[in-house]
Design a protein around this motif. Structure first.
Motif, PDB file in Angstrom:
ATOM      1  N   ALA B  35       0.838  -1.204   0.000  1.00 20.98           N
ATOM      2  CA  ALA B  35       0.000   0.000   0.000  1.00 20.98           C
ATOM      3  C   ALA B  35       0.864   1.241   0.000  1.00 20.98           C
ATOM      4  CB  ALA B  35      -0.903   0.007   1.225  1.00 20.98           C
ATOM      5  N   ARG B  36       0.533   2.126  -0.860  1.00 24.81           N
ATOM      6  CA  ARG B  36       1.303   3.357  -0.918  1.00 24.81           C
ATOM      7  C   ARG B  36       0.390   4.494  -1.340  1.00 24.81           C
ATOM      8  NH1 ARG B  36       6.151   3.204  -4.772  1.00 24.81           N
ATOM      9  NH2 ARG B  36       7.239   2.295  -3.017  1.00 24.81           N
ATOM     10  N   VAL B  37       0.498   5.590  -0.615  1.00 24.53           N
ATOM     11  CA  VAL B  37      -0.269   6.781  -0.951  1.00 24.53           C
ATOM     12  C   VAL B  37       0.701   7.856  -1.412  1.00 24.53           C
ATOM     13  CG1 VAL B  37      -1.879   8.533  -0.122  1.00 24.53           C
ATOM     14  CG2 VAL B  37      -1.994   6.204   0.797  1.00 24.53           C
ATOM     15  N   VAL B  63       3.783   6.648   2.707  1.00 26.30           N
ATOM     16  CA  VAL B  63       3.288   7.897   2.122  1.00 26.30           C
ATOM     17  C   VAL B  63       4.445   8.644   1.475  1.00 26.30           C
ATOM     18  CG1 VAL B  63       2.174  10.122   2.572  1.00 26.30           C
ATOM     19  CG2 VAL B  63       1.467   8.102   3.868  1.00 26.30           C
ATOM     20  N   VAL B  64       4.234   9.049   0.236  1.00 28.48           N
ATOM     21  CA  VAL B  64       5.194   9.891  -0.481  1.00 28.48           C
ATOM     22  C   VAL B  64       4.541  11.253  -0.676  1.00 28.48           C
ATOM     23  CG1 VAL B  64       6.441  10.224  -2.653  1.00 28.48           C
ATOM     24  CG2 VAL B  64       6.233   7.921  -1.672  1.00 28.48           C
ATOM     25  N   LEU B  65       5.206  12.312  -0.232  1.00 28.07           N
ATOM     26  CA  LEU B  65       4.682  13.671  -0.405  1.00 28.07           C
ATOM     27  C   LEU B  65       5.562  14.411  -1.413  1.00 28.07           C
ATOM     28  CD1 LEU B  65       2.874  16.097   0.312  1.00 28.07           C
ATOM     29  CD2 LEU B  65       4.293  16.469   2.334  1.00 28.07           C
ATOM     30  N   ARG B 130       4.376   4.742  -8.554  1.00 29.75           N
ATOM     31  CA  ARG B 130       3.085   4.054  -8.582  1.00 29.75           C
ATOM     32  C   ARG B 130       2.362   4.285  -7.259  1.00 29.75           C
ATOM     33  NH1 ARG B 130      -0.445   0.145  -8.435  1.00 29.75           N
ATOM     34  NH2 ARG B 130       0.293  -0.588  -6.416  1.00 29.75           N
ATOM     35  N   TYR B 131       1.068   4.438  -7.345  1.00 31.25           N
ATOM     36  CA  TYR B 131       0.306   4.640  -6.112  1.00 31.25           C
ATOM     37  C   TYR B 131      -0.870   3.679  -6.050  1.00 31.25           C
ATOM     38  CZ  TYR B 131      -2.939   7.268  -9.142  1.00 31.25           C
ATOM     39  OH  TYR B 131      -3.812   7.640 -10.137  1.00 31.25           O
ATOM     40  N   ASP B 132      -1.315   3.407  -4.831  1.00 29.15           N
ATOM     41  CA  ASP B 132      -2.613   2.749  -4.651  1.00 29.15           C
ATOM     42  C   ASP B 132      -3.697   3.803  -4.501  1.00 29.15           C
ATOM     43  OD1 ASP B 132      -1.903  -0.173  -4.436  1.00 29.15           O
ATOM     44  OD2 ASP B 132      -0.523   0.696  -2.979  1.00 29.15           O
ATOM     45  N   LYS B 133      -3.328   4.904  -3.824  1.00 27.74           N
ATOM     46  CA  LYS B 133      -4.228   6.043  -3.649  1.00 27.74           C
ATOM     47  C   LYS B 133      -3.435   7.318  -3.904  1.00 27.74           C
ATOM     48  CE  LYS B 133      -8.298   4.641  -1.919  1.00 27.74           C
ATOM     49  NZ  LYS B 133      -9.587   5.129  -2.463  1.00 27.74           N
ATOM     50  N   ALA B 352      -9.141   3.521   6.077  1.00 30.19           N
ATOM     51  CA  ALA B 352     -10.247   2.558   6.127  1.00 30.19           C
ATOM     52  C   ALA B 352     -10.319   1.746   4.833  1.00 30.19           C
ATOM     53  CB  ALA B 352     -11.566   3.292   6.386  1.00 30.19           C
ATOM     54  N   GLN B 353     -10.256   2.434   3.697  1.00 31.05           N
ATOM     55  CA  GLN B 353     -10.387   1.744   2.408  1.00 31.05           C
ATOM     56  C   GLN B 353      -9.237   0.758   2.169  1.00 31.05           C
ATOM     57  OE1 GLN B 353     -10.731   5.244  -0.069  1.00 31.05           O
ATOM     58  NE2 GLN B 353     -12.949   5.061  -0.248  1.00 31.05           N
ATOM     59  N   LEU B 354      -8.019   1.158   2.527  1.00 35.37           N
ATOM     60  CA  LEU B 354      -6.875   0.262   2.309  1.00 35.37           C
ATOM     61  C   LEU B 354      -6.825  -0.866   3.329  1.00 35.37           C
ATOM     62  CD1 LEU B 354      -4.014   2.779   1.358  1.00 35.37           C
ATOM     63  CD2 LEU B 354      -5.329   1.296  -0.169  1.00 35.37           C
TER      64      LEU B 354
END
Lengths: 112, 428
Positions: B35-37, B63-65, B130-133, B352-354
């Protein structure tokens, strides 16, 4: 036989590590309800600091560790107008009693 | 420069994997390891989302910002730099705690494109992530091309906006300092909606306060495209009448359509031209460019429609849009405090979704906005916005919210503390 002091330190480190692991595992299995409660509490953090811990010297009070009944009393007094405020009387009138109960429970259980 | 950004991005991505496996060892949650946002934009909205996804997932979701600036510069309080009572250092916070304390991977770059099908963002320096969200918090873009001559005049540094706090904030302060006593500072306001409704009136108040102390023959002229002051109107107008009479003049229903940089002149849709020594022209605004370019600005081609329960775009799956870039719910201001609130609801929805948990059926948002009418006295507006599942929008709770009765010093103290606490809540 290791030096007793070193032995103590080592044992202490193990205890801390186990405690940390337990806490983090507990959180990892948080329920949806717990997640929602943390998010509800986070709506206070804009002014009262993340997890209810304010920056040093803040005139806006910290909420972490506030006894539940104190928080309920303050919030009720803001909401019914019996306690004067600059902002909180306007914010509390937008919250349900259930939301206030959630906030009071959450911050009472949060370490200062 | 390009090469350096690429190296930074690669290093950041390398350490994401390292951190991901480290965290995975210590936990047993149901969150997928991969998982990665990715969060675009490190303002009040994006920084808060990045930090709270880490916190609310108990540091399990990577998390990548992506943010081009080296440090966060706050729009709230930036008018005090223009008024002279604060410095740029006072309103600047570094990003290092987001990475050091919270494990957010900072990538200092712009995003050049988003592929919603492949779920990748491509950086200006080349590499893709690449992201999941994906969370987009791009803020606003100023529509310079809606005012003839403004783009060139802004590029040359002559007519400033200073609406995105940063170098222009200080440059506008310097223009006011350089203006001879007896000059006129004119600020123009676009039609609503725009970022920070009370901001232009606070800025005008700050300039008037400065003139009153230092340049008493000078004037502030507010030229507003709207019918009347759009926020805290009676409070501002009473304070101006009592304290800035003869210094500050408010003129409604003046819509700028052009500027002449040679003569420092404003041209209006209807009225005669007006000349001033210092011009601060705020054009119409829309969602930040990357959102528009990614075709997320599906409301009037300016703002991004979202599902308010999760802030997921109504245009693209797994892309959430927050902050000033969205099409607002009724009475929802485009403010930093509101963007911080959006960020938390979004962070919780994504966690929640992940994690295959139910999304909060009843989120709510708070907003408190302080405006300085001089260097010490402050007025606020506050509101609470509860999600209405039936109408799928936020509604302010009847009887809640409101304004200060009058400018006061106590709220001046609270405003400064608000700033310190919300900067810490978003960034530290």
């Amino acid at each position: 036989m290791p030096h007793p002091f070193i032995h103590d330190v080592a044992r202490h480190v193990v205890t801390v590590a186990v405690a940390t692991l337990t806490i983090s595992t507990g959180h990892a299995q948080q329920t949806a309800e717990q997640l929602h409660q943390r998010t509800t509490a986070a709506m206070c953090a804009n002014c009262h600091g993340s997890e209810g811990r304010t920056v040093a010297g803040s005139a806006i009070p910290a909420l972490a560790g506030m006894p539940k009944n104190d928080m309920l009393r303050h919030m009720k007094a803001f909401k019914d107008g019996s306690r004067p405020a600059t902002v909180m009387h306007q914010i509390t009138k937008g919250l349900t009693d259930a939301q206030i109960e959630t906030l009071a429970t959450y911050y009472a259980a949060t370490q200062r | 420069m390009k090469r350096r950004s690429f190296v930074q991005a690669s290093m950041a991505l390398g350490s994401v994997s390292a951190l991901g496996s480290m965290v995975a060892c210590a936990t047993t949650g149901s969150i997928p390891k991969q998982a990665r946002v990715v969060v675009i934009g490190g303002g009040y909205g994006g920084a808060t989302t990045a930090k709270y996804i880490r916190m609310l997932s108990n540091y399990q979701i990577d998390v990548v910002l992506i943010e081009p600036d080296a440090a966060f510069v706050s729009c709230p309080l930036s008018n005090l730099v223009i008024g002279g009572s604060k410095t740029m250092a006072d309103i600047t916070t570094p990003y290092d705690k987001l990475s050091g304390k919270h494990g957010v991977q900072m990538v200092r770059d712009y995003v050049s494109s988003v592929d919603a099908e492949k779920k990748t963002v491509t950086l200006a320096s080349g590499p893709s992530i690449r992201y999941d969200k994906l969370v987009m918090s791009p803020g606003i873009d100023l529509m310079f091309n809606t005012i003839e001559g403004l783009k060139e005049a802004n590029t040359s540094g002559q007519i400033l906006q200073a609406w995105k706090a940063g170098p222009e904030t200080l440059a506008l302060r310097k223009q006011l300092e350089a203006m001879p006593d007896g000059g006129v500072f004119a600020i123009t306001i676009p039609e609503v909606p725009y970022r920070c409704p009370p901001g232009p009136y606070e800025r005008a108040s700050q300039a008037a306060h400065y003139f009153k102390q230092q340049k008493p023959k000078s004037k502030v002229l507010i030229l507003d495209a709207n019918q009347d002051v759009t926020s805290k109107g009676p409070l501002f107008k009473k304070f101006w009448a009592d304290n800035y009479k003869g210094i500050l003049e408010y003129v409604p229903q003046h819509k700028v359509v052009g500027v002449d940089a040679k003569t420092n002149t404003l041209k209006f849709e209807i009225q005669n031209d007006i000349q001033a020594q210092v011009l601060n022209v705020l054009p119409a605004m829309r969602a930040g460019n990357i959102a528009v370019q990614s075709q997320l600005a599906n409301m009037n081609a300016r703002w991004c429609g979202v599902n308010f329960q999760t802030f997921e775009s109504t245009q693209a799956k797994d892309i959430h849009v927050i902050g000033d870039a969205i099409m607002i719910a009724p009475l929802m201001p485009k403010s930093g405090h509101m963007a911080n609130s959006h960020g938390k609801v979004t962070a919780a929805a994504i966690v929640a979704q992940l994690s295959d948990m139910a999304v909060n059926p009843a989120p709510f948002l708070t907003n408190t906005c302080y405006s300085f009418v001089n260097d010490k006295l402050v007025v606020h507006v506050a509101s609470v916005h509860q999600y209405d599942a039936k109408d799928k929008t936020y509604k302010t709770v009847p009887g809640s919210g409101g304004l200060s009765p009058a400018p006061n010093e106590l709220e001046g103290v609270y405003a400064m503390n608000w700033a310190q606490n919300i900067w810490a809540d978003s960034l530290l």
